[in-house]
Write a protein that holds these residues in place. Structure first.
Motif, PDB file in Angstrom:
ATOM      1  N   VAL A 447      54.645  61.494 107.231  1.00 20.45           N
ATOM      2  CA  VAL A 447      53.409  61.433 106.461  1.00 20.45           C
ATOM      3  C   VAL A 447      53.731  60.923 105.062  1.00 20.45           C
ATOM      4  O   VAL A 447      54.825  61.157 104.537  1.00 20.45           O
ATOM      5  CB  VAL A 447      52.715  62.812 106.370  1.00 20.45           C
ATOM      6  CG1 VAL A 447      52.311  63.302 107.739  1.00 20.45           C
ATOM      7  CG2 VAL A 447      53.605  63.828 105.675  1.00 20.45           C
ATOM      8  N   VAL A 448      52.764  60.219 104.483  1.00 22.61           N
ATOM      9  CA  VAL A 448      52.903  59.684 103.134  1.00 22.61           C
ATOM     10  C   VAL A 448      51.645  60.031 102.355  1.00 22.61           C
ATOM     11  O   VAL A 448      50.533  59.861 102.857  1.00 22.61           O
ATOM     12  CB  VAL A 448      53.115  58.155 103.164  1.00 22.61           C
ATOM     13  CG1 VAL A 448      52.823  57.536 101.802  1.00 22.61           C
ATOM     14  CG2 VAL A 448      54.535  57.820 103.596  1.00 22.61           C
ATOM     15  N   ASP A 449      51.827  60.534 101.148  1.00 22.74           N
ATOM     16  CA  ASP A 449      50.702  60.812 100.259  1.00 22.74           C
ATOM     17  C   ASP A 449      50.490  59.626  99.320  1.00 22.74           C
ATOM     18  O   ASP A 449      51.455  59.073  98.773  1.00 22.74           O
ATOM     19  CB  ASP A 449      50.970  62.085  99.453  1.00 22.74           C
ATOM     20  CG  ASP A 449      50.991  63.326 100.334  1.00 22.74           C
ATOM     21  OD1 ASP A 449      50.136  63.419 101.233  1.00 22.74           O
ATOM     22  OD2 ASP A 449      51.869  64.182 100.136  1.00 22.74           O
ATOM     23  N   ARG A 450      49.215  59.259  99.140  1.00 22.90           N
ATOM     24  CA  ARG A 450      48.853  58.080  98.356  1.00 22.90           C
ATOM     25  C   ARG A 450      48.045  58.508  97.121  1.00 22.90           C
ATOM     26  O   ARG A 450      46.837  58.735  97.220  1.00 22.90           O
ATOM     27  CB  ARG A 450      48.025  57.119  99.218  1.00 22.90           C
ATOM     28  CG  ARG A 450      48.802  56.572 100.408  1.00 22.90           C
ATOM     29  CD  ARG A 450      47.917  55.755 101.326  1.00 22.90           C
ATOM     30  NE  ARG A 450      47.078  54.805 100.604  1.00 22.90           N
ATOM     31  CZ  ARG A 450      47.491  53.637 100.128  1.00 22.90           C
ATOM     32  NH1 ARG A 450      48.761  53.277 100.298  1.00 22.90           N
ATOM     33  NH2 ARG A 450      46.654  52.835  99.493  1.00 22.90           N
ATOM     34  N   ASP A 453      44.212  57.180  95.862  1.00 23.99           N
ATOM     35  CA  ASP A 453      43.411  56.604  96.951  1.00 23.99           C
ATOM     36  C   ASP A 453      42.503  57.704  97.503  1.00 23.99           C
ATOM     37  O   ASP A 453      42.920  58.528  98.314  1.00 23.99           O
ATOM     38  CB  ASP A 453      44.328  56.060  98.045  1.00 23.99           C
ATOM     39  CG  ASP A 453      43.568  55.294  99.127  1.00 23.99           C
ATOM     40  OD1 ASP A 453      42.328  55.450  99.207  1.00 23.99           O
ATOM     41  OD2 ASP A 453      44.208  54.552  99.892  1.00 23.99           O
ATOM     42  N   SER A 454      41.282  57.718  97.045  1.00 25.03           N
ATOM     43  CA  SER A 454      40.348  58.766  97.477  1.00 25.03           C
ATOM     44  C   SER A 454      39.906  58.580  98.916  1.00 25.03           C
ATOM     45  O   SER A 454      39.508  59.540  99.579  1.00 25.03           O
ATOM     46  CB  SER A 454      39.120  58.778  96.562  1.00 25.03           C
ATOM     47  OG  SER A 454      38.472  57.514  96.585  1.00 25.03           O
ATOM     48  N   GLN A 455      40.000  57.349  99.430  1.00 33.35           N
ATOM     49  CA  GLN A 455      39.547  57.082 100.793  1.00 33.35           C
ATOM     50  C   GLN A 455      40.596  57.494 101.819  1.00 33.35           C
ATOM     51  O   GLN A 455      40.268  58.069 102.861  1.00 33.35           O
ATOM     52  CB  GLN A 455      39.211  55.596 100.952  1.00 33.35           C
ATOM     53  CG  GLN A 455      38.531  55.264 102.272  1.00 33.35           C
ATOM     54  CD  GLN A 455      38.106  53.815 102.342  1.00 33.35           C
ATOM     55  OE1 GLN A 455      38.427  53.011 101.463  1.00 33.35           O
ATOM     56  NE2 GLN A 455      37.390  53.455 103.393  1.00 33.35           N
ATOM     57  N   HIS A 456      41.866  57.225 101.533  1.00 34.44           N
ATOM     58  CA  HIS A 456      42.959  57.571 102.457  1.00 34.44           C
ATOM     59  C   HIS A 456      44.098  58.222 101.657  1.00 34.44           C
ATOM     60  O   HIS A 456      45.160  57.622 101.478  1.00 34.44           O
ATOM     61  CB  HIS A 456      43.465  56.325 103.195  1.00 34.44           C
ATOM     62  CG  HIS A 456      42.413  55.564 103.904  1.00 34.44           C
ATOM     63  ND1 HIS A 456      41.729  56.078 104.996  1.00 34.44           N
ATOM     64  CD2 HIS A 456      41.899  54.320 103.686  1.00 34.44           C
ATOM     65  CE1 HIS A 456      40.862  55.184 105.434  1.00 34.44           C
ATOM     66  NE2 HIS A 456      40.932  54.112 104.656  1.00 34.44           N
ATOM     67  N   PRO A 457      43.918  59.459 101.196  1.00 32.16           N
ATOM     68  CA  PRO A 457      44.934  60.095 100.350  1.00 32.16           C
ATOM     69  C   PRO A 457      46.218  60.453 101.089  1.00 32.16           C
ATOM     70  O   PRO A 457      47.259  60.616 100.468  1.00 32.16           O
ATOM     71  CB  PRO A 457      44.230  61.352  99.844  1.00 32.16           C
ATOM     72  CG  PRO A 457      43.176  61.644 100.869  1.00 32.16           C
ATOM     73  CD  PRO A 457      42.726  60.312 101.366  1.00 32.16           C
ATOM     74  N   VAL A 488      52.982  54.117  99.824  1.00 36.35           N
ATOM     75  CA  VAL A 488      52.560  54.966  98.705  1.00 36.35           C
ATOM     76  C   VAL A 488      51.811  54.144  97.658  1.00 36.35           C
ATOM     77  O   VAL A 488      50.772  54.555  97.146  1.00 36.35           O
ATOM     78  CB  VAL A 488      53.782  55.645  98.052  1.00 36.35           C
ATOM     79  CG1 VAL A 488      53.363  56.430  96.802  1.00 36.35           C
ATOM     80  CG2 VAL A 488      54.484  56.554  99.031  1.00 36.35           C
ATOM     81  N   GLU A 489      52.335  52.953  97.352  1.00 33.63           N
ATOM     82  CA  GLU A 489      51.926  52.250  96.151  1.00 33.63           C
ATOM     83  C   GLU A 489      50.881  51.144  96.359  1.00 33.63           C
ATOM     84  O   GLU A 489      50.102  50.858  95.441  1.00 33.63           O
ATOM     85  CB  GLU A 489      53.153  51.628  95.484  1.00 33.63           C
ATOM     86  CG  GLU A 489      54.200  52.644  95.050  1.00 33.63           C
ATOM     87  CD  GLU A 489      55.474  52.007  94.558  1.00 33.63           C
ATOM     88  OE1 GLU A 489      56.075  52.553  93.612  1.00 33.63           O
ATOM     89  OE2 GLU A 489      55.866  50.947  95.090  1.00 33.63           O
TER      90      GLU A 489
END
Length: 493
Positions: A447-450, A453-457, A488-489
């Protein structure tokens, strides 16, 4: 008249205006970077497969050959650990009962210490304080009963290993090493001993070295020879044919003379190791084990089992954590087989294939996407797609144990098998992934946290690389680093 003159002039200047405005390059996106990486790999004959979905909705966000089946290697541990967590819960603990079968005669215990095998992979492990003291717990309980001398044996019940001495499809030349220890129903000290080789200063390097086993009470038949013609220094071991024990070769170049080396080796009979450990713990407390040749001081009645102590493991969440962060094959196999017993009542690899298959079906994952044969990924018979691996993790996030599974994944730049991977202030702590490595294969699922990005955090991903070669211009670790950092970025569209 003026208007007529201006029109040709404007038409003439238009091309010049266009030249002064250079076209801006397209801003990089995750798909553009990923496709560039995969193009580089595939131009050299490698295979690349990837799949990314939203962690909450499951919406596909990126795919590249996500249906291609490859060897999952140790990413198969996500399947076995997710399955056992779903069946037993994160708080489950193994319990290994220990009883006395015999009689007490004036401080002398005449009989056996009997252990019921429970499949606990952590029994006697140095990783946990509560398990490292297993032998001490047994010895302390015997002393508390007033036992000052002992004549008998340590016996382990429930150790029929006929169905799984080793996993199907495991490589024979791995069998001597700790990472390929047999997943026996009774495990002690992770079925591992340490072999240390040493040479004193001034000793001829061609002579056999001094051999020492740790723990000191371990017994393992070892034959060690020396090879001074190798290109690099290492210790290579194989199981001896026709009997227990291993044969090792300490290799080094002719111009080098290494003074010490260590290697972790698998043992065939963990119950023998446990018996020696209990005997040593009792000796430290002044309770000797007497020879069997001594006569009994009084006629004995048939032994009656008397509960002595129950050895309890850490919670399943902790066992899963070390399994995935350190990629421990023995733990993964034992957890997979424990799940199998919960579902089928049996602990065989045939039953494991059936039980895991049914669990995957429950999650909506077809056999064409995941075909598990063992619990660790050591087997070359396992097959998986990026789509199937992602689906295992995604469905787990929707169940009560999801947090425990995610927390068991290595964190890039912090711990486990990703501890040494480079990170930036932006990516640090935001990339979690189980790794898998076999010859020519490298896989990742996590899993990766973004941030921002409110749409796909948060996203779930799998990256599978096959047919990799040591001389590949883009090494698999670097491909993962760039792939994960971009997740992530960079924008997903």
């Amino acid at each position: 008249m003026r208007r007529a003159l201006l029109l040709p002039l404007l038409l003439a200047l238009l091309p010049l205006a266009g030249c002064t405005r250079a076209k801006r390059p397209d801003a990089p996106t995750f798909p553009s970077l990923a496709k560039s990486l995969f193009g580089t790999l595939e131009d050299e004959g490698a295979l690349a497969s990837a799949y990314v979905v939203d962690a909450v909705t499951g919406e596909p966000l990126f795919n590249h050959r996500e249906h291609v089946r490859l060897l999952p290697a140790s990413t198969m541990k996500v399947v076995s650990t997710a399955s056992v967590l779903s069946a037993l819960g994160a708080d489950f603990r193994y319990q290994t009962p220990v009883a006395l079968e015999g009689a007490h005669v004036d401080g002398l215990f005449l009989g056996d210490v009997v252990v019921e095998a429970a499949g606990d992979p952590s029994l006697g492990s140095w990783r946990f304080p509560e398990t490292a003291l297993a032998c001490d717990q047994v010895a302390d309980a015997m002393v508390a009963r007033g036992i000052r001398q002992w004549r008998g044996n340590v016996r382990v019940r429930g150790t029929d290993e006929a169905d799984f001495p080793f996993g199907p499809g495991w490589a024979w030349d791995d069998a001597a090493y700790a990472y390929s220890a047999a997943p026996t129903s009774f495990v002690f000290r992770e079925n591992v001993v340490d072999l240390s080789l040493s040479r004193a200063e001034g000793v001829d390097c061609a002579q056999p070295p001094t051999v020492q086993l740790t723990p000191a009470f371990a017994s393992l038949s070892t034959v060690v020879s020396v090879d001074m013609t190798a290109e690099r220094t290492n210790v290579a071991c194989v199981r001896q044919r026709g009997g227990p024990g291993v044969r090792c070769v300490w290799r080094s170049p002719a111009n080098q003379c290494p003074r010490a080396a260590t290697v972790k080796l698998a043992v065939d009979e963990p119950q023998v190791l446990f018996s020696a450990c209990v005997e040593e713990a009792l000796l430290k407390r002044g309770v000797p084990r007497l020879p069997h040749t001594l006569e009994s001081p009084a006629p004995l009645r048939p032994p009656v089992p008397e509960p002595l102590v129950t050895l309890v493991s850490p919670p399943l969440s902790e066992l899963v954590k070390v399994t995935n962060k350190e990629s421990l094959n023995l733990y993964a196999e034992r957890l997979g087989l424990r799940f199998t017993r919960e579902r089928t009542g049996a602990e065989t690899y045939a039953a494991l294939r059936s039980a895991l298959g049914e669990e995957l079906t429950r999650r909506g994952i077809p056999a064409r996407d995941l075909r598990p044969v063992d619990g660790s990924g050591l087997s070359r018979y396992n097959l998986a797609t990026a789509r199937g691996l992602v689906r295992v993790l995604f469905t787990s996030l929707r169940e009560p144990y999801g947090t425990a599974l995610v927390e068991s994944l290595p964190v890039a730049g912090q711990d486990g098998t990703l501890a040494t991977r480079p990170v930036t202030p932006v990516t640090a702590g935001r990339i979690r992934a189980k790794t898998g490595t076999l010859s020519g294969q490298r896989c990742f699922v996590g899993v990766v946290d973004r941030p921002g990005d409110s749409q796909h955090p948060r996203v779930v991903f799998a990256l599978m690389l096959g047919n990799m070669d040591e001389g590949t211009a883009l090494p698999s670790s670097e491909a993962f680093d760039r792939f994960a950092a971009a997740l992530v970025e960079l924008p997903l569209r």
